[in-house]
Design an enzyme around this catalytic site. Structure first.
Site, PDB file in Angstrom:
ATOM      1  N   HIS A 203      -4.047 -11.093 -34.985  1.00 29.74           N
ATOM      2  CA  HIS A 203      -2.522 -11.080 -35.285  1.00 29.74           C
ATOM      3  C   HIS A 203      -2.255 -12.138 -36.214  1.00 29.74           C
ATOM      4  O   HIS A 203      -1.075 -12.364 -36.725  1.00 29.74           O
ATOM      5  CB  HIS A 203      -1.934 -11.120 -33.829  1.00 29.74           C
ATOM      6  CG  HIS A 203      -1.735 -12.312 -33.229  1.00 29.74           C
ATOM      7  ND1 HIS A 203      -2.897 -13.068 -32.437  1.00 29.74           N
ATOM      8  CD2 HIS A 203      -0.986 -13.709 -33.493  1.00 29.74           C
ATOM      9  CE1 HIS A 203      -2.514 -14.057 -32.264  1.00 29.74           C
ATOM     10  NE2 HIS A 203      -1.457 -14.658 -32.651  1.00 29.74           N
TER      11      HIS A 203
HETATM   12  C1  UD1 Z   1       3.776 -15.583 -32.990  1.00 29.78           C
HETATM   13  C2  UD1 Z   1       3.551 -16.846 -33.385  1.00 29.78           C
HETATM   14  C3  UD1 Z   1       1.973 -17.074 -33.307  1.00 29.78           C
HETATM   15  C4  UD1 Z   1       1.528 -16.987 -31.941  1.00 29.78           C
HETATM   16  C5  UD1 Z   1       1.851 -15.314 -31.736  1.00 29.78           C
HETATM   17  C6  UD1 Z   1       1.492 -14.760 -30.416  1.00 29.78           C
HETATM   18  C7  UD1 Z   1       4.912 -18.070 -35.064  1.00 29.78           C
HETATM   19  C8  UD1 Z   1       4.996 -18.604 -36.477  1.00 29.78           C
HETATM   20  N1  UD1 Z   1       3.857 -17.395 -34.808  1.00 29.78           N
HETATM   21  O1  UD1 Z   1       3.100 -14.799 -34.153  1.00 29.78           O
HETATM   22  O2  UD1 Z   1       1.941 -18.805 -33.592  1.00 29.78           O
HETATM   23  O3  UD1 Z   1       0.018 -16.851 -32.115  1.00 29.78           O
HETATM   24  O4  UD1 Z   1       3.428 -15.198 -31.969  1.00 29.78           O
HETATM   25  O5  UD1 Z   1       1.381 -13.611 -30.265  1.00 29.78           O
HETATM   26  O6  UD1 Z   1       5.898 -18.207 -34.159  1.00 29.78           O
HETATM   27  N2  UD1 Z   1       6.825  -7.789 -33.139  1.00 29.78           N
HETATM   28  C9  UD1 Z   1       7.233  -6.734 -32.465  1.00 29.78           C
HETATM   29  N3  UD1 Z   1       7.637  -6.647 -31.254  1.00 29.78           N
HETATM   30  C10 UD1 Z   1       7.601  -8.074 -30.622  1.00 29.78           C
HETATM   31  C11 UD1 Z   1       7.260  -9.144 -31.289  1.00 29.78           C
HETATM   32  C12 UD1 Z   1       6.921  -8.951 -32.597  1.00 29.78           C
HETATM   33  O7  UD1 Z   1       7.372  -5.496 -33.069  1.00 29.78           O
HETATM   34  O8  UD1 Z   1       7.998  -8.043 -29.462  1.00 29.78           O
HETATM   35  C13 UD1 Z   1       6.600  -7.709 -34.683  1.00 29.78           C
HETATM   36  C14 UD1 Z   1       7.749  -7.631 -35.565  1.00 29.78           C
HETATM   37  O9  UD1 Z   1       7.505  -6.948 -36.716  1.00 29.78           O
HETATM   38  C15 UD1 Z   1       7.608  -9.121 -35.828  1.00 29.78           C
HETATM   39  C16 UD1 Z   1       6.061  -9.474 -36.017  1.00 29.78           C
HETATM   40  O10 UD1 Z   1       5.553  -8.479 -34.870  1.00 29.78           O
HETATM   41  O11 UD1 Z   1       8.160  -9.306 -37.262  1.00 29.78           O
HETATM   42  C17 UD1 Z   1       5.668 -10.792 -36.045  1.00 29.78           C
HETATM   43  O12 UD1 Z   1       6.395 -11.186 -34.910  1.00 29.78           O
HETATM   44  P1  UD1 Z   1       6.505 -13.066 -34.739  1.00 29.78           P
HETATM   45  O13 UD1 Z   1       7.091 -13.306 -33.507  1.00 29.78           O
HETATM   46  O14 UD1 Z   1       7.215 -13.367 -36.006  1.00 29.78           O
HETATM   47  O15 UD1 Z   1       5.008 -13.381 -35.045  1.00 29.78           O
HETATM   48  P2  UD1 Z   1       3.864 -13.196 -34.369  1.00 29.78           P
HETATM   49  O16 UD1 Z   1       2.779 -12.776 -35.524  1.00 29.78           O
HETATM   50  O17 UD1 Z   1       3.776 -12.577 -33.177  1.00 29.78           O
HETATM   51  N1  UDP Z   2      -3.035 -11.049 -24.438  1.00 28.56           N
HETATM   52  C1  UDP Z   2      -2.368 -10.045 -23.591  1.00 28.56           C
HETATM   53  N2  UDP Z   2      -2.441  -8.767 -24.058  1.00 28.56           N
HETATM   54  C2  UDP Z   2      -2.993  -8.819 -25.407  1.00 28.56           C
HETATM   55  C3  UDP Z   2      -3.477  -9.692 -26.020  1.00 28.56           C
HETATM   56  C4  UDP Z   2      -3.465 -10.985 -25.593  1.00 28.56           C
HETATM   57  O1  UDP Z   2      -2.051 -10.589 -22.254  1.00 28.56           O
HETATM   58  O2  UDP Z   2      -2.863  -7.067 -25.529  1.00 28.56           O
HETATM   59  C5  UDP Z   2      -2.953 -12.603 -23.952  1.00 28.56           C
HETATM   60  C6  UDP Z   2      -4.248 -13.335 -24.043  1.00 28.56           C
HETATM   61  O3  UDP Z   2      -5.020 -13.133 -22.713  1.00 28.56           O
HETATM   62  C7  UDP Z   2      -3.672 -14.814 -24.089  1.00 28.56           C
HETATM   63  C8  UDP Z   2      -2.560 -14.610 -24.894  1.00 28.56           C
HETATM   64  O4  UDP Z   2      -2.206 -13.191 -24.807  1.00 28.56           O
HETATM   65  O5  UDP Z   2      -3.754 -15.363 -22.679  1.00 28.56           O
HETATM   66  C9  UDP Z   2      -2.661 -15.098 -26.312  1.00 28.56           C
HETATM   67  O6  UDP Z   2      -1.722 -14.649 -27.043  1.00 28.56           O
HETATM   68  P1  UDP Z   2      -1.847 -14.319 -28.547  1.00 28.56           P
HETATM   69  O7  UDP Z   2      -3.143 -14.155 -28.951  1.00 28.56           O
HETATM   70  O8  UDP Z   2      -0.677 -13.454 -28.630  1.00 28.56           O
HETATM   71  O9  UDP Z   2      -1.309 -15.695 -29.225  1.00 28.56           O
HETATM   72  P2  UDP Z   2      -2.131 -17.217 -29.644  1.00 28.56           P
HETATM   73  O10 UDP Z   2      -2.825 -17.697 -28.419  1.00 28.56           O
HETATM   74  O11 UDP Z   2      -3.191 -16.838 -30.705  1.00 28.56           O
HETATM   75  O12 UDP Z   2      -1.007 -17.899 -30.010  1.00 28.56           O
END
Ligand code: UD1
Ligand code: UDP
Length: 360
Positions: A203
């Site tokens: 991601h």
């Molecule tokens: C964010 C964090 C990242 C973290 C990740 C965990 C920032 C800059 N990044 O990245 O550090 O590792 O969360 O998963 O804060 N979206 C949905 N539904 C949701 C949430 C997001 O559809 O419930 C989609 C939207 O299109 C959105 C995109 O995912 O624009 C990205 O979501 P966003 O929260 O901006 O960043 P992440 O890639 O999730």
């Molecule tokens: N995770 C989850 N379901 C998924 C993918 C990840 O429960 O489909 C959990 C994973 O086990 C970990 C956390 O989400 O505990 C990690 O989050 P993510 O990878 O979104 O973010 P990051 O750790 O890179 O910030």
């Protein structure tokens, strides 16, 4: 002490569970959900499974550009702080919710406590690196997952109120593993035998927003010669739909899974490949070989221990390492003892926090 804790994204919900449990034994905690993640499978499922207290406020900011999302949280969170007047604000990790939480609190002279402080990738093109650098400049107390993080802070002149407590993700992992085994039916639902598949998550913006890197990942996973289970983050779902490369039949794309299913998928995988910070650490907790689909990692101790290999997105490297990577027998206890949440609550109870400049 009256504490406001900020959460907004998937890993922050998981991290908040052990901390909230410990904090609430001796402090008053209000939980603020920024609404950065909002899909059921990205948010509410974690509150349900982990028994996280319902948020006292949901700022419902939703998705947006970095500036837009951060600014919305700033405006809405400031209102909460003005109303609640907490003694401190807890932020964790490196998301836009972390950055906005720390910034709003600091401008109101409310001390900020940073959990998972001091992590560095040394890559400022990574939005998370900027978020954690700023949060660490602003914070008044620092709870570090690893000794490496303590050293990173010291190198930046931050030595006061820095504590190595271990990883609250390990607390959550140890506390929930038995329950996950009991409750999750994911293996039978997907028809998977233990050890018969690899688990993948992707991601990071560096991978999803670069079609060439994402195409390499798709090609490599299609060539590993083993079943691949890939719970797809919504950001990645969008990026894959725009890509003109298709997965091989061995790759099974599924919706994001809940925490219990994820733990069981991790525990029974033969190998894990990911660009997630949390999943790299969980692979270590679960003693699974991990390939990291990035060029650098904050979790360098797992690489030094020989359990995590940085493979970037080169197709041949990923395929080769997927088929051959074998970690050593030893696993040093890098991430503490699974009681980080309790240590944080106890230390906070004995700290007198202020916004005064840090000792250098
Ligand atoms: C964010 C964090 C990242 C973290 C990740 C965990 C920032 C800059 N990044 O990245 O550090 O590792 O969360 O998963 O804060 N979206 C949905 N539904 C949701 C949430 C997001 O559809 O419930 C989609 C939207 O299109 C959105 C995109 O995912 O624009 C990205 O979501 P966003 O929260 O901006 O960043 P992440 O890639 O999730
Ligand atoms: N995770 C989850 N379901 C998924 C993918 C990840 O429960 O489909 C959990 C994973 O086990 C970990 C956390 O989400 O505990 C990690 O989050 P993510 O990878 O979104 O973010 P990051 O750790 O890179 O910030």
């Amino acid at each position: 002490m009256k504490i406001v804790s900020v959460v907004g994204a998937r890993p922050e919900f998981i991290q908040s569970a052990p901390v909230s449990r410990a904090l609430r034994k001796q402090h008053q905690e209000l939980l603020v959900h920024t609404g950065q993640h909002y899909d059921y499978l990205m948010s509410q499922t974690f509150f349900d499974e982990l028994g996280i207290p319902a948020p006292d406020y949901n700022l419902e900011v939703g998705s947006g550009s970095h500036a837009g999302q951060t600014a919305e949280i700033l405006v809405r969170f400031e209102e909460v702080l003005l109303k609640e007047k907490p003694d401190c604000v807890i932020v964790r990790g490196d998301t836009n919710s972390t950055l906005a939480g720390a910034l709003a609190a600091s401008k109101l002279h409310i001390p900020t406590v940073h959990i998972e402080a001091g992590e560095r990738s040394f890559d400022r093109r990574m939005p998370e690196e900027i978020n954690r650098l700023v949060a660490d400049r602003l914070a008044s107390a620092f709870f570090c997952v690893s000794q490496t993080a303590v050293r990173h802070l010291a190198a930046e002149g931050i030595t006061k109120n820095v504590y190595w407590v271990g990883d609250v993700m390990l607390d959550a992992n140890l506390a929930n593993r038995p329950l996950a085994r009991q409750k999750s039916t994911v293996l039978s639902t997907l028809g998977l035998a233990p050890g018969s598949y690899g688990l993948v998550t992707v991601h990071r913006a560096a991978n999803t927003d670069d079609p060439a890197r994402l195409a390499n990942i798709v090609t490599a996973l299609s060539r590993v010669g083993e079943t691949v289970i890939f719970p797809v983050h919504p950001r990645t779902r969008g990026a894959l739909s725009r890509l003109n490369v298709r997965f091989g039949d061995n790759v099974r794309l599924i919706e994001p899974v809940g925490y219990f299913d994820m733990m069981v998928l991790e525990e029974n995988a033969r190998i894990i490949a990911t660009d997630s910070g949390g999943v790299q650490r969980e692979a270590y907790f679960m003693s699974k070989p991990c390939l990291t689909l990035r060029d650098e990692t904050e979790w360098s101790e797992t690489v030094e221990a020989g359990w995590n290999k940085l493979v970037g997105v080169d197709v041949a490297t990923i395929v080769r390492e997927w088929q051959t990577f074998t970690p050593p027998a030893e696993q040093p206890p890098i991430f503490g003892d699974g009681h980080a949440g309790e240590k944080i609550a106890e230390i906070l109870g004995n700290l007198s926090l202020s916004i005064t400049p840090l000792t250098r």
